[in-house]
Design a protein around this motif. Structure first.
Motif, PDB file in Angstrom:
ATOM      1  N   LYS A   1       1.616  13.623  10.867  1.00 27.52           N
ATOM      2  CA  LYS A   1       1.622  14.574   9.769  1.00 27.52           C
ATOM      3  C   LYS A   1       2.676  15.645  10.006  1.00 27.52           C
ATOM      4  N   GLY A   2       3.516  15.876   8.993  1.00 27.84           N
ATOM      5  CA  GLY A   2       4.565  16.875   9.111  1.00 27.84           C
ATOM      6  C   GLY A   2       4.806  17.563   7.785  1.00 27.84           C
ATOM      7  N   VAL A   3       4.514  18.868   7.737  1.00 20.90           N
ATOM      8  CA  VAL A   3       4.637  19.600   6.479  1.00 20.90           C
ATOM      9  C   VAL A   3       6.085  19.665   6.032  1.00 20.90           C
ATOM     10  N   SER A   4       7.027  19.796   6.981  1.00 21.90           N
ATOM     11  CA  SER A   4       8.438  19.932   6.623  1.00 21.90           C
ATOM     12  C   SER A   4       9.020  18.661   6.030  1.00 21.90           C
ATOM     13  N   SER A   5       8.397  17.526   6.254  1.00 20.12           N
ATOM     14  CA  SER A   5       8.922  16.257   5.755  1.00 20.12           C
ATOM     15  C   SER A   5       8.117  15.708   4.591  1.00 20.12           C
ATOM     16  N   ARG A   6       7.240  16.531   4.011  1.00 22.58           N
ATOM     17  CA  ARG A   6       6.408  16.046   2.918  1.00 22.58           C
ATOM     18  C   ARG A   6       7.247  15.740   1.688  1.00 22.58           C
ATOM     19  N   MET A   7       6.761  14.854   0.849  1.00 24.36           N
ATOM     20  CA  MET A   7       7.430  14.514  -0.401  1.00 24.36           C
ATOM     21  C   MET A   7       6.387  14.101  -1.420  1.00 24.36           C
ATOM     22  N   ASP A   8       6.706  14.310  -2.682  1.00 25.93           N
ATOM     23  CA  ASP A   8       5.852  13.862  -3.771  1.00 25.93           C
ATOM     24  C   ASP A   8       6.397  12.526  -4.270  1.00 25.93           C
ATOM     25  N   PRO A   9       5.761  11.427  -3.931  1.00 28.69           N
ATOM     26  CA  PRO A   9       6.313  10.119  -4.292  1.00 28.69           C
ATOM     27  C   PRO A   9       6.233   9.865  -5.783  1.00 28.69           C
ATOM     28  N   SER A  10       7.232   9.201  -6.304  1.00 30.76           N
ATOM     29  CA  SER A  10       7.188   8.768  -7.698  1.00 30.76           C
ATOM     30  C   SER A  10       6.210   7.609  -7.833  1.00 30.76           C
ATOM     31  N   SER A  11       5.835   7.309  -9.064  1.00 33.22           N
ATOM     32  CA  SER A  11       4.950   6.164  -9.287  1.00 33.22           C
ATOM     33  C   SER A  11       5.626   4.869  -8.851  1.00 33.22           C
ATOM     34  N   ALA A  12       6.960   4.820  -8.977  1.00 34.21           N
ATOM     35  CA  ALA A  12       7.690   3.620  -8.547  1.00 34.21           C
ATOM     36  C   ALA A  12       7.597   3.433  -7.037  1.00 34.21           C
ATOM     37  N   LEU A  13       7.636   4.531  -6.263  1.00 39.20           N
ATOM     38  CA  LEU A  13       7.533   4.412  -4.809  1.00 39.20           C
ATOM     39  C   LEU A  13       6.126   3.978  -4.397  1.00 39.20           C
ATOM     40  N   VAL A  14       5.102   4.518  -5.057  1.00 44.96           N
ATOM     41  CA  VAL A  14       3.729   4.088  -4.755  1.00 44.96           C
ATOM     42  C   VAL A  14       3.587   2.596  -5.044  1.00 44.96           C
ATOM     43  N   ARG A  15       4.128   2.169  -6.171  1.00 43.39           N
ATOM     44  CA  ARG A  15       4.026   0.747  -6.527  1.00 43.39           C
ATOM     45  C   ARG A  15       4.808  -0.134  -5.564  1.00 43.39           C
ATOM     46  N   ALA A  16       6.019   0.287  -5.194  1.00 39.01           N
ATOM     47  CA  ALA A  16       6.819  -0.494  -4.245  1.00 39.01           C
ATOM     48  C   ALA A  16       6.111  -0.604  -2.899  1.00 39.01           C
ATOM     49  N   THR A  17       5.437   0.466  -2.468  1.00 37.69           N
ATOM     50  CA  THR A  17       4.694   0.434  -1.203  1.00 37.69           C
ATOM     51  C   THR A  17       3.530  -0.538  -1.286  1.00 37.69           C
ATOM     52  N   VAL A  18       2.809  -0.508  -2.415  1.00 33.74           N
ATOM     53  CA  VAL A  18       1.691  -1.434  -2.604  1.00 33.74           C
ATOM     54  C   VAL A  18       2.178  -2.880  -2.552  1.00 33.74           C
ATOM     55  N   LEU A  19       3.239  -3.180  -3.286  1.00 32.89           N
ATOM     56  CA  LEU A  19       3.727  -4.555  -3.357  1.00 32.89           C
ATOM     57  C   LEU A  19       4.317  -5.014  -2.034  1.00 32.89           C
ATOM     58  N   ASN A  20       4.922  -4.087  -1.295  1.00 31.39           N
ATOM     59  CA  ASN A  20       5.491  -4.455   0.000  1.00 31.39           C
ATOM     60  C   ASN A  20       4.412  -4.841   1.000  1.00 31.39           C
ATOM     61  N   SER A  21       3.188  -4.346   0.778  1.00 30.62           N
ATOM     62  CA  SER A  21       2.098  -4.627   1.711  1.00 30.62           C
ATOM     63  C   SER A  21       1.465  -5.992   1.488  1.00 30.62           C
ATOM     64  N   GLY A  22       1.808  -6.662   0.406  1.00 30.00           N
ATOM     65  CA  GLY A  22       1.108  -7.883   0.017  1.00 30.00           C
ATOM     66  C   GLY A  22       1.212  -8.998   1.043  1.00 30.00           C
ATOM     67  N   SER A  23       0.106  -9.723   1.227  1.00 31.11           N
ATOM     68  CA  SER A  23       0.072 -10.906   2.092  1.00 31.11           C
ATOM     69  C   SER A  23      -0.435 -12.096   1.290  1.00 31.11           C
ATOM     70  N   THR A  24      -0.085 -13.289   1.740  1.00 25.51           N
ATOM     71  CA  THR A  24      -0.337 -14.517   0.983  1.00 25.51           C
ATOM     72  C   THR A  24      -1.802 -14.939   1.031  1.00 25.51           C
ATOM     73  N   LEU A  25      -2.305 -15.378  -0.128  1.00 30.74           N
ATOM     74  CA  LEU A  25      -3.634 -15.962  -0.244  1.00 30.74           C
ATOM     75  C   LEU A  25      -3.535 -17.427  -0.629  1.00 30.74           C
ATOM     76  N   ASN A  26      -4.531 -18.204  -0.233  1.00 28.01           N
ATOM     77  CA  ASN A  26      -4.666 -19.555  -0.764  1.00 28.01           C
ATOM     78  C   ASN A  26      -5.271 -19.473  -2.162  1.00 28.01           C
ATOM     79  N   TYR A  27      -5.047 -20.488  -2.967  1.00 26.40           N
ATOM     80  CA  TYR A  27      -5.613 -20.500  -4.315  1.00 26.40           C
ATOM     81  C   TYR A  27      -6.031 -21.924  -4.665  1.00 26.40           C
ATOM     82  N   TRP A  28      -6.927 -22.017  -5.634  1.00 26.03           N
ATOM     83  CA  TRP A  28      -7.442 -23.310  -6.078  1.00 26.03           C
ATOM     84  C   TRP A  28      -6.679 -23.748  -7.322  1.00 26.03           C
ATOM     85  N   ASP A  29      -6.144 -24.963  -7.288  1.00 23.13           N
ATOM     86  CA  ASP A  29      -5.440 -25.472  -8.460  1.00 23.13           C
ATOM     87  C   ASP A  29      -6.433 -26.122  -9.426  1.00 23.13           C
TER      88      ASP A  29
END
Length: 425
Positions: A138-166
């Motif tokens: 945690k660092g107050v001097s390096s804080r930032m208010d992320p845009s909605s695009a950055l939150v979304r990019a972070t979410v999508l970058n975290s994705g891992s593969t699932l199996n699925y039923w055809d």
């Protein structure tokens, strides 16, 4: 009647009849169908005790699948939503309390997966606001208010593969992400939120970067530990599209990762790296086996930006160096279209100063000429025809209406005396 004992259930139709011990197992619909088919073919047997068999690695059979009518990947991300136990409301709007008789309820669907994903987005926002992304603490001097695009990019970058039923009830694994069944996979914050030495990867981000039509913004990364895959995710918030358009996208950006040493370019969402994406506002490139010491150029190009400039966010994870800046000697730094944030800030500052100076000069000029150019509203004098036959308008000078009289007033121009009307011939 059913009586739970240690191990399987004991079933009896009625008291006095022989009891039959049967194995008990709960699973999803498609998993159950697959087990029935395998059992009928003599290819599976059940031995007690039975344990859970990878449910968290499989996509729920009822999960909606893409693509959209214009070819976009949907869903973007998936989260647990099959038989999730949560708090149960007492259905009284005045109490805001859980039910007294049954405080918990198990449900399935987006009613459960959306709250999980919403909570994850809140954690991501707090992560950036408290500055964890710079040093892992945690660092107050390096804080930032992320845009909605950055939150979304972070979410999508975290994705891992699932199996699925055809459709034939066969369990499949997608060859690459994103896919039409699960988008960018299932959310896993542990793979994207970096906490210094506690994490085995590095996190690099850029937010609210501008790109115009035809421009290219370039970053560079160097591989430090080839054991970690590198994932690069681009997201932007697109302007609203037209309801009558066959394509929902308005501003089209393209993500590419260039490997100069291998003379190879990977494009976002391509999988094989040979096809550009012209439909989605989220693009991702994954390098499964990067080579140690190898430098890659990340390029974001304004392929078609009619309503620019367009802001975008970029998230990079993997065993990479701690900076996205390109060296001066690299082709990325010297190539056309590369953008240095420091130079951009300096250029913007210079433009602002020039605009302010011009505005002040214009104000002074208007102030000095105020009495010379005072015009009565709606009053003009039509002058004589010029040699070119153009009517020339001259402003009236209503000195009598000024609060400060002109020290050297000039008389009003007198209109010519009209001549007597001539008879019609």
């Amino acid at each position: 009647q059913n009586n739970r004992r240690q191990g399987p259930l004991e079933m009896s139709a009625s008291p006095g009849l022989a009891t039959v011990t049967i194995p008990a197992y709960m699973c999803g619909f498609y998993e159950g169908v697959a087990l029935i088919q395998l059992r009928s073919r003599g290819r599976v047997s059940v031995t007690l005790p039975v344990t859970q068999i990878g449910f968290l690695d499989n996509l729920a059979y009822f999960s909606s699948k893409g693509p959209t009518t214009d070819g976009r990947y949907k869903p973007d991300i998936v989260a647990p939503g099959d038989v999730i136990t949560s708090a149960r409301s007492d259905s009284d709007l005045d109490t805001n309390q859980c039910s007294v008789n049954s405080a918990l309820i198990a449900l399935s669907g987006t009613s459960m997966s959306c709250p999980i994903l919403s909570g994850a987005c809140a954690i991501i926002r707090q992560y950036f606001q408290e500055g964890f992304h710079v040093r892992g603490i945690k660092g107050v001097s390096s804080r930032m208010d992320p845009s909605s695009a950055l939150v979304r990019a972070t979410v999508l970058n975290s994705g891992s593969t699932l199996n699925y039923w055809d459709q034939s009830y066969a369990l499949r694994t997608p060859s690459a992400l994103p896919s039409f069944e699960q988008g960018f996979g299932t959310i896993n914050l542990k793979s994207v939120l970096w906490f210094g030495s506690e994490s085995s990867f590095q996190l690099l981000v850029q937010d609210r970067v501008l790109v115009n039509d035809g421009e290219t913004v370039t970053y560079c990364i160097t591989v430090e530990a080839g054991t970690q895959p590198i994932k690069v995710t681009l997201s932007w918030t697109d302007p609203p599209g037209s309801l009558s358009s066959s394509q929902a996208i308005v501003n089209n950006l393209d993500l590419s990762v260039v490997d100069d040493a291998a003379d190879n370019t990977l494009f976002g969402n391509a999988g094989s790296g040979t096809q550009q994406d012209f439909a989605n506002t989220n693009e991702q490139v994954t390098i499964a086996n990067p080579e140690d010491g190898r430098t890659y150029r990340i390029q974001i190009t304004g392929q078609d930006v009619p309503l620019g400039p367009q802001e975008f966010a970029l998230v990079v994870t993997g065993g990479v160096s701690g900076s996205l800046r390109c060296d001066e000697g690299s082709s990325a730094a010297s190539g056309a279209g590369s953008v240095d944030p420091v130079l951009v800030a300096a250029a913007v500052g210079a433009v602002v100063l020039v605009v302010l100076a011009l505005g002040f000069f214009y104000f002074l000029r208007r102030r000095n000429n105020l009495y010379k150019n005072t015009v009565a509203t709606g009053s003009i004098v039509i002058g004589a025809h010029t040699p070119a036959g153009v009517i020339r308008a001259q402003p009236l000078r209503p000195y009598e209406n000024r609060q400060t009289p002109n020290p050297n007033p000039r008389p009003f121009p007198q209109p010519p005396t009209p001549s007597a009307p001539q008879p019609l011939s």
